[in-house]
Motif scaffolding. Structure first.
Motif, PDB file in Angstrom:
ATOM      1  N   ALA A  39     -31.532  19.527   7.947  1.00 11.15           N
ATOM      2  CA  ALA A  39     -30.239  18.814   7.775  1.00 11.15           C
ATOM      3  C   ALA A  39     -30.290  17.708   7.708  1.00 11.15           C
ATOM      4  N   ARG A  40     -31.416  17.053   9.333  1.00 12.63           N
ATOM      5  CA  ARG A  40     -31.250  15.736   9.366  1.00 12.63           C
ATOM      6  C   ARG A  40     -31.413  14.683   8.417  1.00 12.63           C
ATOM      7  N   CYS A  45     -26.893  11.916  11.330  1.00 11.02           N
ATOM      8  CA  CYS A  45     -28.425  11.716  12.106  1.00 11.02           C
ATOM      9  C   CYS A  45     -29.347  10.732  11.835  1.00 11.02           C
ATOM     10  N   ALA A  46     -29.230  10.653  10.124  1.00 12.44           N
ATOM     11  CA  ALA A  46     -30.079  10.353   8.763  1.00 12.44           C
ATOM     12  C   ALA A  46     -30.007   8.835   9.358  1.00 12.44           C
ATOM     13  N   SER A  47     -30.296   7.933  10.076  1.00  8.71           N
ATOM     14  CA  SER A  47     -29.577   6.732   9.821  1.00  8.71           C
ATOM     15  C   SER A  47     -30.310   6.091  11.039  1.00  8.71           C
ATOM     16  N   LEU A  48     -31.129   7.458  11.969  1.00  4.33           N
ATOM     17  CA  LEU A  48     -31.707   6.771  13.519  1.00  4.33           C
ATOM     18  C   LEU A  48     -33.174   6.713  13.229  1.00  4.33           C
ATOM     19  N   THR A  49     -33.671   5.706  13.927  1.00  5.13           N
ATOM     20  CA  THR A  49     -35.219   5.166  15.005  1.00  5.13           C
ATOM     21  C   THR A  49     -35.531   6.745  15.692  1.00  5.13           C
ATOM     22  N   SER A  50     -36.492   6.444  15.341  1.00  3.76           N
ATOM     23  CA  SER A  50     -36.999   7.810  16.068  1.00  3.76           C
ATOM     24  C   SER A  50     -36.883   7.968  17.479  1.00  3.76           C
ATOM     25  N   VAL A  81     -18.955  18.787  20.497  1.00  2.00           N
ATOM     26  CA  VAL A  81     -19.187  18.837  19.242  1.00  2.00           C
ATOM     27  C   VAL A  81     -20.357  18.737  18.653  1.00  2.00           C
ATOM     28  N   TYR A  82     -20.521  19.267  17.279  1.00  2.00           N
ATOM     29  CA  TYR A  82     -21.769  19.850  16.770  1.00  2.00           C
ATOM     30  C   TYR A  82     -21.923  19.397  15.318  1.00  2.00           C
ATOM     31  N   THR A  83     -22.975  18.907  15.294  1.00  2.00           N
ATOM     32  CA  THR A  83     -23.480  19.484  13.801  1.00  2.00           C
ATOM     33  C   THR A  83     -23.913  20.686  13.630  1.00  2.00           C
ATOM     34  N   ILE A  84     -23.811  21.146  11.917  1.00  2.00           N
ATOM     35  CA  ILE A  84     -24.275  22.539  11.376  1.00  2.00           C
ATOM     36  C   ILE A  84     -25.839  21.818  10.865  1.00  2.00           C
ATOM     37  N   THR A  85     -26.730  22.610  11.200  1.00  2.00           N
ATOM     38  CA  THR A  85     -28.873  22.201  11.004  1.00  2.00           C
ATOM     39  C   THR A  85     -28.983  23.450   9.860  1.00  2.00           C
ATOM     40  N   GLY A  86     -27.800  25.244   9.766  1.00  2.00           N
ATOM     41  CA  GLY A  86     -28.350  25.796   8.510  1.00  2.00           C
ATOM     42  C   GLY A  86     -26.807  26.713   8.597  1.00  2.00           C
ATOM     43  N   GLY A  87     -26.618  27.577   7.408  1.00  2.00           N
ATOM     44  CA  GLY A  87     -25.313  27.813   7.595  1.00  2.00           C
ATOM     45  C   GLY A  87     -24.724  27.770   6.872  1.00  2.00           C
ATOM     46  N   ARG A 138     -18.533  13.665  25.540  1.00  2.00           N
ATOM     47  CA  ARG A 138     -18.617  12.184  26.506  1.00  2.00           C
ATOM     48  C   ARG A 138     -19.555  11.930  26.489  1.00  2.00           C
ATOM     49  N   ARG A 139     -20.841  13.135  26.540  1.00  2.00           N
ATOM     50  CA  ARG A 139     -22.272  12.180  26.254  1.00  2.00           C
ATOM     51  C   ARG A 139     -22.568  11.636  25.424  1.00  2.00           C
ATOM     52  N   LEU A 140     -22.154  12.146  24.275  1.00  2.00           N
ATOM     53  CA  LEU A 140     -22.476  11.489  23.028  1.00  2.00           C
ATOM     54  C   LEU A 140     -21.856  10.099  22.943  1.00  2.00           C
ATOM     55  N   GLU A 141     -20.393  10.287  23.154  1.00  2.00           N
ATOM     56  CA  GLU A 141     -19.339   9.018  23.712  1.00  2.00           C
ATOM     57  C   GLU A 141     -19.986   7.961  24.015  1.00  2.00           C
ATOM     58  N   ALA A 142     -20.296   8.059  24.898  1.00  2.00           N
ATOM     59  CA  ALA A 142     -21.140   6.878  25.526  1.00  2.00           C
ATOM     60  C   ALA A 142     -22.538   6.967  25.024  1.00  2.00           C
ATOM     61  N   LEU A 143     -23.601   7.300  24.578  1.00  2.00           N
ATOM     62  CA  LEU A 143     -24.264   7.400  23.244  1.00  2.00           C
ATOM     63  C   LEU A 143     -23.895   6.402  21.993  1.00  2.00           C
ATOM     64  N   LEU A 144     -22.778   6.711  21.887  1.00  5.06           N
ATOM     65  CA  LEU A 144     -22.190   5.644  20.167  1.00  5.06           C
ATOM     66  C   LEU A 144     -22.326   4.937  21.016  1.00  5.06           C
ATOM     67  N   ILE A 145     -21.661   3.690  21.964  1.00  5.98           N
ATOM     68  CA  ILE A 145     -21.350   2.814  22.163  1.00  5.98           C
ATOM     69  C   ILE A 145     -22.892   2.288  22.559  1.00  5.98           C
ATOM     70  N   GLU A 146     -24.167   2.680  23.020  1.00  7.83           N
ATOM     71  CA  GLU A 146     -25.652   1.721  22.476  1.00  7.83           C
ATOM     72  C   GLU A 146     -25.958   2.934  21.386  1.00  7.83           C
ATOM     73  N   ILE A 147     -25.285   3.274  20.979  1.00  4.73           N
ATOM     74  CA  ILE A 147     -26.228   3.587  18.873  1.00  4.73           C
ATOM     75  C   ILE A 147     -25.096   2.794  17.965  1.00  4.73           C
ATOM     76  N   PRO A 148     -24.683   1.512  18.113  1.00  2.00           N
ATOM     77  CA  PRO A 148     -23.193   1.465  16.895  1.00  2.00           C
ATOM     78  C   PRO A 148     -23.604   1.726  15.382  1.00  2.00           C
ATOM     79  N   HIS A 149     -24.940   2.380  14.714  1.00  2.27           N
ATOM     80  CA  HIS A 149     -25.169   3.240  13.422  1.00  2.27           C
ATOM     81  C   HIS A 149     -25.051   4.265  13.710  1.00  2.27           C
ATOM     82  N   LEU A 150     -24.800   5.002  14.948  1.00  2.01           N
ATOM     83  CA  LEU A 150     -25.065   6.498  14.288  1.00  2.01           C
ATOM     84  C   LEU A 150     -23.259   6.631  14.573  1.00  2.01           C
ATOM     85  N   GLU A 151     -22.067   5.448  14.910  1.00  2.00           N
ATOM     86  CA  GLU A 151     -20.968   5.430  15.286  1.00  2.00           C
ATOM     87  C   GLU A 151     -20.502   5.061  13.675  1.00  2.00           C
TER      88      GLU A 151
END
Lengths: 258, 170
Positions: A39-40, A45-50, A81-87, A138-151
């Motif tokens: 599903a990536r 997650c599609a736009s993320l670097t490795s 929060v969740y991302t569905i990867t199958g089903g 909360r941890r995802l929100e903190a990460l969004l500040i560091e990874i703007p294109h994920l936001e």
């Protein structure tokens, strides 16, 4: 949440085997659960670097939910929060009079976890065995500040619960049962194509009763309409869960109200 | 990042589409009540004194936030842009939605020759209100004036109290 039935993917023998096989084949390749994720490409997650992928994977946990089991209930404290990867997942609200209103169906690649006042805005239930990536909010929100294109990517996707509910409102604006049912089938087909799955035949993970609830129709009307579409040669029922779209242009015209 | 979000005025055809967002912010809101509330707002009082509902939409056209606005006469400011019923869901990345919402309000205010903006929200302890205040303050807004509020006891049969609910929350 009551009766939650998820299991940690570390107990998933198949999954462990495939990761182990990849690691053996490519000893220098870092193996993360994301590497094998189908599903990536269609998810946030599609736009993320490795490297970004690895940082996201570090706060994520893969969970498996059995069919017809809840993922979370409306008004549960929204820690994840969740991302569905199958089903397939159905989302619904309990109305003031106690009735249930299905507001959408979500698929692999969709994002789940709309919140109001620190609680989930909808209930979510797996329709078939479903796999999800679970992120502490909360941890995802903190990460969004560091990874703007994920936001940015998340904004483009919105919350799929909200998007699905907006699709439903458009769909309910259609007048006849036939228009609603055809629009729904085409919506599933388009969604499957968008998520990299075949759009024809259309796979119905949900029951006729769920479809009826979502479309604001009775189960009998849904079944009768499907039978009529079949008799007119517009669709073909391959089995209980799969519909072949025999005359796509005619179906599109019905959906548009012609 | 801002180009992923677009400001669009709500119109009669999109009233229904905005409803799930409204229901998310105001649990228990019925579609009928939302429609009855918003329809009159979409009609300006006059060309010189516009009002309406502005939405912020993502690239797929889904509505991520909205607010009601009205250009009013003001003794001190001449023309003032008034915004209320600000509805922004608690989504990851909502800081960008806040910024787009405030930006859309300011552009509308400038286009309509307003000399000031007054933004009203419920002011409760909800996280969304705290976020809104923080976003407004970081955009140069400050708390100004006082609004007092008292909920009146409504006796049965007083007409306007009923929402005419159809009992269906969709």
């Amino acid at each position: 949440m009551q009766g939650s039935a998820y299991r940690d993917d570390s107990r998933d023998v198949v999954s462990r085997f495939s990761l182990a096989a990849r690691a053996a084949a490519h000893p220098l390749h870092l193996v993360s659960p994301c590497d094998a994720c189908r599903a990536r490409e269609f998810s946030a997650c599609a736009s993320l670097t490795s490297e970004e992928q690895s940082r996201l994977a570090a706060i994520m946990r893969t969970i498996n939910i059995e069919a017809h089991r809840p993922i979370f209930d409306e008004s549960d404290a929204a820690e994840y929060v969740y991302t569905i990867t199958g089903g397939t997942v159905k989302v619904y609200k309990i109305l003031g009079d106690g009735r249930r209103q299905i507001t959408g169906f979500l698929f692999a690649g969709d994002f789940l976890g709309l919140i109001h006042n620190e609680a989930y805005a909808y209930s979510a239930e797996a329709l078939v065995p479903t796999t999800l990536c679970r992120f502490p909010r909360r941890r995802l929100e903190a990460l969004l500040i560091e990874i703007p294109h994920l936001e940015q990517r998340l904004l483009a996707m919105a919350s799929h619960e909200l998007a699905a509910a907006q699709d439903q409102m458009v769909l309910l604006g259609r007048k006849s049962a036939r228009e609603r049912v055809v629009s729904f089938i085409l919506m599933l087909s388009d969604s499957a194509t968008r998520h990299g799955r075949p759009g024809d035949p259309v796979f119905l993970a949900m029951s006729r009763s769920d479809i009826a609830d979502y479309l604001g129709l009775t189960t009998e009307t849904v079944s009768r309409t499907v039978t009529l579409l079949k008799k007119k040669g517009l669709i073909e029922l391959l089995d209980e869960k799969r519909i072949r779209l025999s005359r796509m242009s005619a179906l599109r015209e019905i959906a548009e109200g012609f | 990042m801002a180009d992923t979000l677009t400001a669009r005025l709500l119109d009669r055809r999109t009233i229904d589409k905005a409803y799930p967002l409204v229901r998310n912010i105001v649990p228990g809101m019925t579609a009928a009540r939302w429609t009855r509330f918003v329809r009159p707002i979409l009609v300006p009082r006059s060309p010189d004194w516009p009002r309406g509902v502005m939405t912020i939409q993502n690239v797929a056209g889904y509505i991520l936030s909205l607010f009601a606005f009205e250009v009013r006469a003001d003794l001190h400011e001449s023309r003032i842009f008034y915004m209320d019923h600000i509805m922004i869901p608690d989504l990851p990345g909502r800081a960008t939605i806040w910024a787009s919402t405030i930006g859309a309000a300011e552009r509308l205010a400038e286009m309509n020759g307003c000399r000031a903006i007054r933004a009203e929200f419920r002011g409760g302890s909800e996280r969304s209100d705290r976020d809104l205040l923080t976003s407004l303050e970081s955009s140069g807004y400050s708390l100004a004036g006082v609004r007092a509020f008292k909920r009146l006891e409504v006796t049965s049969g007083s007409g306007s109290a009923g929402d005419g609910s159809d009992g269906v929350t969709r």
